[in-house]
Design a protein around this motif. Structure first.
Motif, PDB file in Angstrom:
ATOM      1  N   LEU A   5       0.870  -1.172   0.000  1.00  0.00           N
ATOM      2  CA  LEU A   5       0.000   0.000   0.000  1.00  0.00           C
ATOM      3  C   LEU A   5       0.911   1.227   0.000  1.00  0.00           C
ATOM      4  O   LEU A   5       1.809   1.343   0.835  1.00  0.00           O
ATOM      5  N   LYS A   6       0.697   2.143  -0.924  1.00  0.00           N
ATOM      6  CA  LYS A   6       1.590   3.300  -1.036  1.00  0.00           C
ATOM      7  C   LYS A   6       0.857   4.447  -1.704  1.00  0.00           C
ATOM      8  O   LYS A   6      -0.333   4.363  -2.000  1.00  0.00           O
ATOM      9  N   GLY A   7       1.586   5.519  -1.968  1.00  0.00           N
ATOM     10  CA  GLY A   7       0.964   6.676  -2.600  1.00  0.00           C
ATOM     11  C   GLY A   7      -0.138   7.250  -1.743  1.00  0.00           C
ATOM     12  O   GLY A   7       0.010   7.449  -0.531  1.00  0.00           O
ATOM     13  N   LYS A   8      -1.287   7.499  -2.353  1.00  0.00           N
ATOM     14  CA  LYS A   8      -2.419   8.108  -1.649  1.00  0.00           C
ATOM     15  C   LYS A   8      -3.104   7.133  -0.699  1.00  0.00           C
ATOM     16  O   LYS A   8      -3.963   7.523   0.086  1.00  0.00           O
ATOM     17  N   GLU A   9      -2.735   5.852  -0.747  1.00  0.00           N
ATOM     18  CA  GLU A   9      -3.366   4.859   0.124  1.00  0.00           C
ATOM     19  C   GLU A   9      -2.897   4.970   1.573  1.00  0.00           C
ATOM     20  O   GLU A   9      -3.555   4.467   2.480  1.00  0.00           O
ATOM     21  N   VAL A  10      -1.745   5.613   1.787  1.00  0.00           N
ATOM     22  CA  VAL A  10      -1.174   5.688   3.131  1.00  0.00           C
ATOM     23  C   VAL A  10      -0.864   7.137   3.480  1.00  0.00           C
ATOM     24  O   VAL A  10      -0.164   7.830   2.740  1.00  0.00           O
ATOM     25  N   ARG A  11      -1.401   7.585   4.597  1.00  0.00           N
ATOM     26  CA  ARG A  11      -1.112   8.931   5.114  1.00  0.00           C
ATOM     27  C   ARG A  11      -0.223   8.798   6.334  1.00  0.00           C
ATOM     28  O   ARG A  11      -0.441   7.956   7.205  1.00  0.00           O
ATOM     29  N   LEU A  12       0.781   9.650   6.384  1.00  0.00           N
ATOM     30  CA  LEU A  12       1.771   9.597   7.454  1.00  0.00           C
ATOM     31  C   LEU A  12       1.533  10.732   8.440  1.00  0.00           C
ATOM     32  O   LEU A  12       1.241  11.869   8.045  1.00  0.00           O
ATOM     33  N   PHE A  13       1.666  10.425   9.737  1.00  0.00           N
ATOM     34  CA  PHE A  13       1.510  11.440  10.778  1.00  0.00           C
ATOM     35  C   PHE A  13       2.721  11.500  11.712  1.00  0.00           C
ATOM     36  O   PHE A  13       2.722  12.289  12.648  1.00  0.00           O
ATOM     37  N   GLU A  14       3.718  10.666  11.457  1.00  0.00           N
ATOM     38  CA  GLU A  14       4.903  10.601  12.317  1.00  0.00           C
ATOM     39  C   GLU A  14       5.716  11.882  12.176  1.00  0.00           C
ATOM     40  O   GLU A  14       6.250  12.194  11.111  1.00  0.00           O
ATOM     41  N   GLY A  15       5.822  12.659  13.292  1.00  0.00           N
ATOM     42  CA  GLY A  15       6.402  13.991  13.226  1.00  0.00           C
ATOM     43  C   GLY A  15       7.794  14.060  12.647  1.00  0.00           C
ATOM     44  O   GLY A  15       8.082  14.890  11.779  1.00  0.00           O
ATOM     45  N   GLU A  16       8.719  13.205  13.105  1.00  0.00           N
ATOM     46  CA  GLU A  16      10.100  13.266  12.643  1.00  0.00           C
ATOM     47  C   GLU A  16      10.205  12.904  11.168  1.00  0.00           C
ATOM     48  O   GLU A  16      10.978  13.515  10.418  1.00  0.00           O
ATOM     49  N   LEU A  17       9.425  11.933  10.724  1.00  0.00           N
ATOM     50  CA  LEU A  17       9.468  11.549   9.312  1.00  0.00           C
ATOM     51  C   LEU A  17       8.870  12.643   8.431  1.00  0.00           C
ATOM     52  O   LEU A  17       9.377  12.915   7.335  1.00  0.00           O
ATOM     53  N   LEU A  81       8.381  10.364  -6.630  1.00  0.00           N
ATOM     54  CA  LEU A  81       7.957   9.641  -5.430  1.00  0.00           C
ATOM     55  C   LEU A  81       7.159  10.549  -4.505  1.00  0.00           C
ATOM     56  O   LEU A  81       6.151  10.141  -3.916  1.00  0.00           O
ATOM     57  N   ARG A  82       7.620  11.787  -4.380  1.00  0.00           N
ATOM     58  CA  ARG A  82       6.897  12.759  -3.557  1.00  0.00           C
ATOM     59  C   ARG A  82       5.515  13.045  -4.146  1.00  0.00           C
ATOM     60  O   ARG A  82       4.517  13.127  -3.413  1.00  0.00           O
ATOM     61  N   TYR A  83       5.449  13.163  -5.452  1.00  0.00           N
ATOM     62  CA  TYR A  83       4.175  13.442  -6.110  1.00  0.00           C
ATOM     63  C   TYR A  83       3.205  12.281  -5.929  1.00  0.00           C
ATOM     64  O   TYR A  83       1.999  12.491  -5.729  1.00  0.00           O
ATOM     65  N   GLN A  84       3.698  11.063  -5.989  1.00  0.00           N
ATOM     66  CA  GLN A  84       2.823   9.908  -5.808  1.00  0.00           C
ATOM     67  C   GLN A  84       2.125   9.961  -4.452  1.00  0.00           C
ATOM     68  O   GLN A  84       0.958   9.578  -4.321  1.00  0.00           O
ATOM     69  N   GLU A  85       2.833  10.449  -3.440  1.00  0.00           N
ATOM     70  CA  GLU A  85       2.259  10.519  -2.093  1.00  0.00           C
ATOM     71  C   GLU A  85       1.351  11.730  -1.913  1.00  0.00           C
ATOM     72  O   GLU A  85       0.289  11.635  -1.295  1.00  0.00           O
ATOM     73  N   THR A  86       1.741  12.892  -2.468  1.00  0.00           N
ATOM     74  CA  THR A  86       1.089  14.153  -2.102  1.00  0.00           C
ATOM     75  C   THR A  86       0.411  14.889  -3.248  1.00  0.00           C
ATOM     76  O   THR A  86      -0.316  15.848  -3.011  1.00  0.00           O
ATOM     77  N   GLU A  87       0.702  14.484  -4.502  1.00  0.00           N
ATOM     78  CA  GLU A  87       0.242  15.232  -5.682  1.00  0.00           C
ATOM     79  C   GLU A  87       0.660  16.704  -5.602  1.00  0.00           C
ATOM     80  O   GLU A  87      -0.116  17.614  -5.867  1.00  0.00           O
ATOM     81  N   ASP A  88       1.916  16.892  -5.280  1.00  0.00           N
ATOM     82  CA  ASP A  88       2.515  18.222  -5.149  1.00  0.00           C
ATOM     83  C   ASP A  88       2.608  18.876  -6.528  1.00  0.00           C
ATOM     84  O   ASP A  88       3.432  18.491  -7.360  1.00  0.00           O
ATOM     85  N   ARG A  89       1.773  19.875  -6.793  1.00  0.00           N
ATOM     86  CA  ARG A  89       1.692  20.482  -8.123  1.00  0.00           C
ATOM     87  C   ARG A  89       2.919  21.314  -8.458  1.00  0.00           C
ATOM     88  O   ARG A  89       3.319  21.399  -9.626  1.00  0.00           O
TER      89      ARG A  89
END
Length: 621
Positions: A5-17, A81-89
């Protein structure tokens, strides 16, 4: 097969990461396109003017360097890779502008060549001339183009890569098998992986032929025969080649590729051993098998090897389901990527509060990390740094049929479909600190609660809470990885009732049931200090707390004189709590002067020692 599971399927909340992701994103945006593209523009004759901009990227990106231009491929891959997670325009727009310029460079070079180095470099290595790894360099561009196509859906990236591949198809076809085997002995990077990726994407038969041409028999055949083909060999030459075998197996299904990967892992990791950090190498070469003591130096654990071996372990986990590969990844993440990139912490005797990247992780006593600057190095590890920190929401959750794997522990949530139901699993670590106070100026309301007295000292277990949301009843398995650092039985509770417990060494704690909306899992994993000896000297080792290696802060090598046979008893908690947080700080009990220990990934500019010789005081009399 197990899928991630990756990209938009997983949201991260871990502060240091998240801090590291943000720092990486800022750095990607800070690097101007004209600097990223400079060597490509020069090679295509698109640069005009006199002199070089003194503010441009230096080090390996200097126009005089034979490996110039490699970093752009890493940049493209990290942005994708960043775009896959966040869709950073913004990152996408920046990447698209780079593609436009690369397309123009390709046109001006005749329609195929688009690289930052001249074509003659490839012909020169065919003649035996000593040129610094031109295919390694060009692989980075291919990799970046493929990732941008894959994750940003940029057709232009694929077009550029496919046309460049035509050049390679024609060039590589001009040699006999023996002549091309000689060329393959010059570092090729991940070219094999490129051909497998493009074969899958385009189905063009030329890529199948390129796969065959790039089969490096002089490495792969000895590995298949069970020979040690790695001792004292350059590590990151071969890891990308074997990653290519992994990708070739996924694309073609041919067992020979998988057998090479398995043989490589056995030779590189299982039979060879690794440092307590999970990493390997000294001076970029593999150590002799189970002989690490003589290789504790100032150039251990090159970051590129850490990043690429993590990728290889992840492939093997997906194809086997064996937790040992995730154990390996956890150690390399905690004591490699986190210890060698984007450090932030208190200064040491006037030092800076941040460190961007350290190429190596020294393990020689009294060593210091050597931090690179933002514009002055751009060596290979500079590239894997931006990739490793682009998207930290990966390698946490996997699924296989009606089973969900939790493989890493970090505050996050996964959204996925299973059994016709839409499911959300939320993961949070309960630090059992009972307070949100983080400084003397913190104005958060301090509510009296039972937790602060119940856990007066740092708990000897880690607690993770999982909450399940589902659109209806769901029958499935949830498999929780039990790390190899767990020191006693691990337990899982569902809605406050004991559901599973480890009776012996297990890889996953599995809970099979019909899940309902709002079900809650509590996972308790006991943790403590451990002493991990070297494979070739059981009286010399490193201290670990959970997966984290501890470093003793010292300017010179120290030998620990012990009152007890167990080295762990020599360390005790030090400044255990500050404000609302428990900390992993330790100190020696019987040394003069004493030694303070901190997690290796929290060490910035201090001199430190990882491996300590231990002796009983009675042995010194």
């Amino acid at each position: 097969m197990i899928t991630e599971l990756k990209g938009k399927e997983v949201r991260l909340f871990e502060g240091e990461l998240l801090r590291r992701e943000d720092a990486n994103r800022q750095y990607l945006m800070k690097l101007e396109n004209r600097y990223l593209l400079r060597n490509y523009l020069l090679e295509a004759g698109r640069y005009s003017g006199r002199g070089m901009d003194p503010n441009a990227m230096g080090g390996w990106e200097d126009p005089s360097c034979q490996i110039r231009g490699h970093f752009l491929g890493h940049w493209l891959s990290a942005a994708a890779l960043r775009y896959q997670e966040t869709e950073d325009r913004e990152l996408k727009a920046k990447a698209e502008a780079i593609l436009d310029e690369l397309s123009l460079c390709q046109q001006d070079n005749g329609g195929e060549w688009v690289c930052p180095i001249p074509e003659k470099y490839l012909y020169w290595i065919g003649k035996g001339k000593n040129i610094w790894a031109p295919q390694y360099n060009i692989h980075k561009l291919f990799m970046g183009l493929i990732d941008v196509y894959r994750y940003m859906k940029a057709e232009k990236a694929l077009q550029i890569a496919d046309r460049l591949a035509d050049w390679f198809y024609r060039w590589s076809g001009g040699y006999t098998r023996e002549e091309f085997d000689n060329i393959l002995d010059i570092e090729t990077g991940g070219m094999l992986e490129v051909w497998a990726d493009l074969l899958e994407i385009t189905k063009d038969t030329k890529y199948r032929e390129l796969l065959d041409r790039y089969y490096r028999s002089r490495l792969f055949d000895p590995l298949l025969e069970g020979k040690d083909a790695l001792t004292n060999m350059h590590a990151n030459t071969t890891i990308p080649e074997v990653l290519g075998c992994a990708r070739a197996y996924e694309v073609t299904g041919e067992e020979k590729w998988l057998k090479i990967v398995q043989s490589y892992w056995k030779c590189a990791v299982t039979d060879r051993g690794c440092f307590a950090t999970g990493g390997q190498t000294q001076g970029e070469i593999w150590t002799p098998m189970k002989k690490l003591k003589a290789r504790l130096g100032d150039k251990n654990q090159e970051h590129c090897t850490v990043y690429n071996m993590i990728r290889l372990a992840e492939f093997l986990f997906r194809h086997t389901g064996e937790a040992k590969y995730m154990h390996y990844i956890e150690y390399n993440v905690r004591n490699g990527v986190l210890a060698q990139t984007y450090w932030q912490g208190p200064p040491w005797k006037g030092s800076p509060r941040t460190g961007l990247l350290t190429y190596f992780l020294p393990m020689k006593a009294g060593s210091k990390k050597d931090w690179a600057g933002e514009m002055d190095s751009f060596f290979c590890c500079h590239g894997t740094m931006v990739q490793a920190n682009a998207a930290w929401n990966r390698r946490i959750y996997y699924r296989e049929d009606n089973a969900l794997y939790v493989t890493m522990y970090a505050d996050s949530e996964a959204d996925f479909e299973m059994g016709g139901r839409q499911v959300k699993l939320t993961q949070r670590q309960d630090y059992m600190n009972g307070s949100l106070m983080n400084s003397s100026e913190n104005s958060v309301q301090q509510t009296v609660n039972d937790i602060t007295s119940t856990y007066a000292n740092k708990p000897d277990f880690r607690k993770f809470v999982f909450t399940l949301q589902t659109s209806g009843e769901l029958k499935c398995s949830i498999r929780l990885r039990i790390p190899d650092w767990v020191v006693r039985k691990a337990s899982a509770y569902v809605n406050d009732e004991l559901a599973a417990q480890t009776e012996s060494t297990v890889e996953f704690l599995t809970i099979d049931r019909i899940w309902k909306d709002g079900d809650k899992i509590i996972l308790l994993m006991p943790v403590d200090l451990r002493f991990i000896p070297l494979p070739d000297d059981d009286r010399m080792g490193a201290f670990c707390y959970g997966p984290d290696v501890l470093a003793g802060i010292t300017e010179q090598e120290r030998v620990l004189l012990l009152e007890d046979e167990d080295p762990v008893k020599e360390l005790s908690a030090d400044t255990e709590r500050e404000w609302g947080s428990f900390r992993t700080f330790y100190r020696t009990e019987n040394q003069d002067p004493g030694i303070n220990f901190r997690k290796l990934n929290e060490i910035g500019y201090e001199p430190y020692q990882i491996y300590f010789k231990v002796k009983k005081k009675s042995e010194t009399k």
